[in-house]
Design a protein around this motif. Structure first.
Motif, PDB file in Angstrom:
ATOM      1  N   VAL A 177       0.861  -1.187   0.000  1.00  0.00           N
ATOM      2  CA  VAL A 177       0.000   0.000   0.000  1.00  0.00           C
ATOM      3  C   VAL A 177       0.892   1.230   0.000  1.00  0.00           C
ATOM      4  O   VAL A 177       1.856   1.315   0.757  1.00  0.00           O
ATOM      5  CB  VAL A 177      -0.924   0.013   1.242  1.00  0.00           C
ATOM      6  CG1 VAL A 177      -1.729   1.310   1.293  1.00  0.00           C
ATOM      7  CG2 VAL A 177      -1.858  -1.188   1.217  1.00  0.00           C
ATOM      8  N   ILE A 178       0.582   2.164  -0.851  1.00  0.00           N
ATOM      9  CA  ILE A 178       1.304   3.438  -0.910  1.00  0.00           C
ATOM     10  C   ILE A 178       0.321   4.557  -0.609  1.00  0.00           C
ATOM     11  O   ILE A 178      -0.705   4.657  -1.281  1.00  0.00           O
ATOM     12  CB  ILE A 178       1.954   3.629  -2.293  1.00  0.00           C
ATOM     13  CG1 ILE A 178       3.044   2.553  -2.496  1.00  0.00           C
ATOM     14  CG2 ILE A 178       2.535   5.018  -2.456  1.00  0.00           C
ATOM     15  CD1 ILE A 178       3.706   2.567  -3.841  1.00  0.00           C
ATOM     16  N   PRO A 179       0.599   5.392   0.412  1.00  0.00           N
ATOM     17  CA  PRO A 179       1.742   5.329   1.322  1.00  0.00           C
ATOM     18  C   PRO A 179       1.593   4.197   2.332  1.00  0.00           C
ATOM     19  O   PRO A 179       0.480   3.779   2.654  1.00  0.00           O
ATOM     20  CB  PRO A 179       1.719   6.700   2.010  1.00  0.00           C
ATOM     21  CG  PRO A 179       0.283   7.100   2.002  1.00  0.00           C
ATOM     22  CD  PRO A 179      -0.267   6.571   0.708  1.00  0.00           C
ATOM     23  N   HIS A 180       2.724   3.753   2.850  1.00  0.00           N
ATOM     24  CA  HIS A 180       2.753   2.564   3.700  1.00  0.00           C
ATOM     25  C   HIS A 180       1.970   2.745   4.990  1.00  0.00           C
ATOM     26  O   HIS A 180       1.468   1.778   5.549  1.00  0.00           O
ATOM     27  CB  HIS A 180       4.198   2.202   4.033  1.00  0.00           C
ATOM     28  CG  HIS A 180       4.893   3.256   4.852  1.00  0.00           C
ATOM     29  ND1 HIS A 180       5.390   4.418   4.300  1.00  0.00           N
ATOM     30  CD2 HIS A 180       5.139   3.342   6.187  1.00  0.00           C
ATOM     31  CE1 HIS A 180       5.923   5.160   5.264  1.00  0.00           C
ATOM     32  NE2 HIS A 180       5.791   4.539   6.403  1.00  0.00           N
ATOM     33  N   ASN A 181       1.845   4.001   5.480  1.00  0.00           N
ATOM     34  CA  ASN A 181       1.239   4.182   6.797  1.00  0.00           C
ATOM     35  C   ASN A 181      -0.282   4.218   6.783  1.00  0.00           C
ATOM     36  O   ASN A 181      -0.900   4.608   7.772  1.00  0.00           O
ATOM     37  CB  ASN A 181       1.791   5.433   7.499  1.00  0.00           C
ATOM     38  CG  ASN A 181       1.878   6.641   6.593  1.00  0.00           C
ATOM     39  OD1 ASN A 181       1.533   6.575   5.420  1.00  0.00           O
ATOM     40  ND2 ASN A 181       2.346   7.743   7.129  1.00  0.00           N
ATOM     41  N   ILE A 182      -0.915   3.797   5.692  1.00  0.00           N
ATOM     42  CA  ILE A 182      -2.361   3.553   5.716  1.00  0.00           C
ATOM     43  C   ILE A 182      -2.661   2.075   5.473  1.00  0.00           C
ATOM     44  O   ILE A 182      -3.804   1.695   5.242  1.00  0.00           O
ATOM     45  CB  ILE A 182      -3.114   4.423   4.688  1.00  0.00           C
ATOM     46  CG1 ILE A 182      -2.667   4.096   3.250  1.00  0.00           C
ATOM     47  CG2 ILE A 182      -2.931   5.901   4.985  1.00  0.00           C
ATOM     48  CD1 ILE A 182      -3.553   4.749   2.190  1.00  0.00           C
ATOM     49  N   THR A 183      -1.626   1.233   5.546  1.00  0.00           N
ATOM     50  CA  THR A 183      -1.788  -0.186   5.236  1.00  0.00           C
ATOM     51  C   THR A 183      -2.843  -0.850   6.115  1.00  0.00           C
ATOM     52  O   THR A 183      -3.703  -1.590   5.620  1.00  0.00           O
ATOM     53  CB  THR A 183      -0.447  -0.930   5.375  1.00  0.00           C
ATOM     54  OG1 THR A 183       0.488  -0.370   4.451  1.00  0.00           O
ATOM     55  CG2 THR A 183      -0.611  -2.409   5.082  1.00  0.00           C
ATOM     56  N   SER A 184      -2.794  -0.617   7.425  1.00  0.00           N
ATOM     57  CA  SER A 184      -3.755  -1.275   8.320  1.00  0.00           C
ATOM     58  C   SER A 184      -5.178  -0.820   8.032  1.00  0.00           C
ATOM     59  O   SER A 184      -6.122  -1.618   8.103  1.00  0.00           O
ATOM     60  CB  SER A 184      -3.397  -1.012   9.782  1.00  0.00           C
ATOM     61  OG  SER A 184      -3.405   0.379  10.063  1.00  0.00           O
ATOM     62  N   GLU A 185      -5.358   0.458   7.685  1.00  0.00           N
ATOM     63  CA  GLU A 185      -6.699   0.954   7.360  1.00  0.00           C
ATOM     64  C   GLU A 185      -7.216   0.320   6.072  1.00  0.00           C
ATOM     65  O   GLU A 185      -8.391  -0.032   5.971  1.00  0.00           O
ATOM     66  CB  GLU A 185      -6.680   2.480   7.217  1.00  0.00           C
ATOM     67  CG  GLU A 185      -6.362   3.220   8.512  1.00  0.00           C
ATOM     68  CD  GLU A 185      -6.221   4.716   8.275  1.00  0.00           C
ATOM     69  OE1 GLU A 185      -7.231   5.371   8.010  1.00  0.00           O
ATOM     70  OE2 GLU A 185      -5.073   5.215   8.332  1.00  0.00           O
ATOM     71  N   VAL A 186      -6.347   0.169   5.089  1.00  0.00           N
ATOM     72  CA  VAL A 186      -6.743  -0.448   3.830  1.00  0.00           C
ATOM     73  C   VAL A 186      -7.094  -1.917   4.046  1.00  0.00           C
ATOM     74  O   VAL A 186      -8.031  -2.442   3.445  1.00  0.00           O
ATOM     75  CB  VAL A 186      -5.623  -0.289   2.779  1.00  0.00           C
ATOM     76  CG1 VAL A 186      -5.937  -1.075   1.517  1.00  0.00           C
ATOM     77  CG2 VAL A 186      -5.436   1.184   2.438  1.00  0.00           C
TER      78      VAL A 186
END
Length: 318
Positions: A280-289
């Motif tokens: 996921v880009i950006p990486h810091n929304i991975t958990s939300e996605v």
């Protein structure tokens, strides 16, 4: 069909027209915003059939047959102050293109433009970016048009990846003294032909599990550096049917070698685990996605092309 009085019909028609105009205005506003962005740049822009806008920043490199890419990125909301709202990758990001393993999908398409060593800029209309999803923690509103700069650092094949993993797994065996028969007296680690390592830690009894049987295990999953990413302790036994494809192939292969009450350490190369996983880009929304079920839940824990270590105990075979 229900009949409406004439004045109601007029109101409904006007309302429908108004809604359609709002849709057109939204698309027109996004197109105007994109056009204004490119008016401020002195670049040659190409537009793909899907609507992706692309322009080279630094050309170079040669084509490659490999599909595993190491990239760095910068991404921001088009029209926002990029100096304060842009997000850069802190580390090199490994992705597999054309595998439906990159979010947003516009970035997967963008990578097809690039050769090793090149840097490109892209503009992703909202439907190629995050659509109606909003991520306030990184200042991405719903319907955002995104600008992104990608640098392609390295291109490899999956065979190249596996070769590097085999070496890393061999180092893991050495660094963790798995051949030490004082600490681990039962047996030497077995180096399986598929690249896995199997090391018995506690002896079991009886026959090994067979395909179709219902297996109960406890386990702890780790990366090669010892970081724990998942576990199923005694309070939360993990159960599955062997051979049903509900767990990663390397996990099944390891369990098939084990006896009831046996505990073993199993090291699995990524091609028998989660392979390209998802980025996921950006990486810091991975958990939300992942919470939105856009990517699989495991992808929020396991990066692409990551060998895994499982310590497993078989506690039931039925």
């Amino acid at each position: 069909m229900k009949n409406f009085p004439p004045f109601i019909m007029v109101l409904l028609i006007l309302s429908f027209i108004s809604c359609k105009e709002d849709e057109v205005d939204t698309v027109a506003e996004e197109e105007a915003r994109i056009q204004a962005h490119f008016d401020s740049l002195d670049v040659d822009v190409s537009i793909s059939e899907s609507g992706l806008y692309a322009y080279p920043i630094r050309a170079g490199g040669v084509p490659s047959a490999g599909f595993v890419l190491s990239i760095s990125y910068k991404i921001w909301v088009l029209g926002a102050d990029s100096a304060s709202t842009s997000i850069r990758s802190l580390d090199t990001v490994v992705v597999k293109k054309n595998a439906n393993a990159i979010y947003p999908i516009g970035i997967d398409e963008a990578l097809s433009y690039m050769k090793e060593g090149e840097k490109w800029g892209f503009v992703l209309p909202s439907y190629l970016a995050y659509g109606d999803h909003a991520f306030p923690n990184v200042l991405i509103p719903a319907g955002a048009t995104m600008a992104v700069e990608l640098e392609l650092l390295d291109v490899r094949s999956e065979n190249d990846i596996l070769d590097a993993e085999v070496s890393a797994i061999a180092d893991y065996v050495t660094d963790n003294n798995l051949r030490d028969t004082v600490t681990y007296p039962l047996n030497q680690p077995e180096m399986l032909a598929n690249g896995m390592v199997y090391k018995r830690l506690k002896a079991g009894t009886g026959a090994t599990p067979q395909s179709g049987q219902f297996i109960s295990v406890t386990y702890e999953g780790r990366f090669l550096d010892g970081t724990v990413f998942d576990r199923a302790p005694n309070a939360s036994v993990f159960e599955f049917y062997l051979g049903a494809g509900s767990v990663i192939p390397g996990f099944e292969t390891g369990v098939q070698r084990m006896q009831l009450q046996e505990r073993a350490l199993i090291v699995i190369p990524s091609y028998l685990a989660y392979r390209e996983s998802a980025v996921v880009i950006p990486h810091n929304i991975t958990s939300e996605v992942a919470d939105l079920e856009i990517i699989p839940s495991y992808a929020s824990k396991v990066p692409p092309y990551t060998p895994l270590v499982f310590e497993i105990e078989v506690i039931g075979i039925n």
